[in-house]
Write a protein that holds these residues in place. Structure first.
Motif, mmCIF file in Angstrom:
data_model
loop_
_atom_site.group_PDB
_atom_site.id
_atom_site.type_symbol
_atom_site.label_atom_id
_atom_site.label_comp_id
_atom_site.label_asym_id
_atom_site.label_seq_id
_atom_site.Cartn_x
_atom_site.Cartn_y
_atom_site.Cartn_z
ATOM 1 N N ILE A 186 -4.770 -10.812 7.413
ATOM 2 C CA ILE A 186 -5.010 -12.087 6.735
ATOM 3 C C ILE A 186 -3.686 -12.827 6.662
ATOM 4 O O ILE A 186 -2.688 -12.286 6.189
ATOM 5 N N LYS A 245 -7.637 -5.228 9.911
ATOM 6 C CA LYS A 245 -7.993 -6.558 9.426
ATOM 7 C C LYS A 245 -6.730 -7.200 8.864
ATOM 8 O O LYS A 245 -6.086 -6.660 7.972
ATOM 9 N N GLU A 287 -8.329 -14.992 8.843
ATOM 10 C CA GLU A 287 -8.698 -13.573 8.822
ATOM 11 C C GLU A 287 -9.173 -13.157 10.204
ATOM 12 O O GLU A 287 -10.025 -13.826 10.785
#
Length: 52
Positions: A23, A21, A38
């Motif tokens: 960002i 993940k 994101e």
């Protein structure tokens, strides 16, 4: 006994570990304020995501 049964069910699965993940803070063209982008990206594409 239950812990051993759960551990054997997940032993061969590594699908979730191949994604990260990420960002990134991006300036919005409309308002000029910063927004967060994101995404779930494959591990080998993380550096490419931050270059763009």
């Amino acid at each position: 006994m239950a812990k051993k049964a759960v551990a054997t069910l997940q032993e061969g699965r590594t699908d979730g570990r191949s994604y990260t993940k990420v960002i990134k803070m991006v300036k919005s063209p409309k308002t000029g304020a910063y927004v967060f982008d994101e995404q779930m990206v494959p591990n080998d594409k993380v550096q490419e995501f931050f270059k763009n």
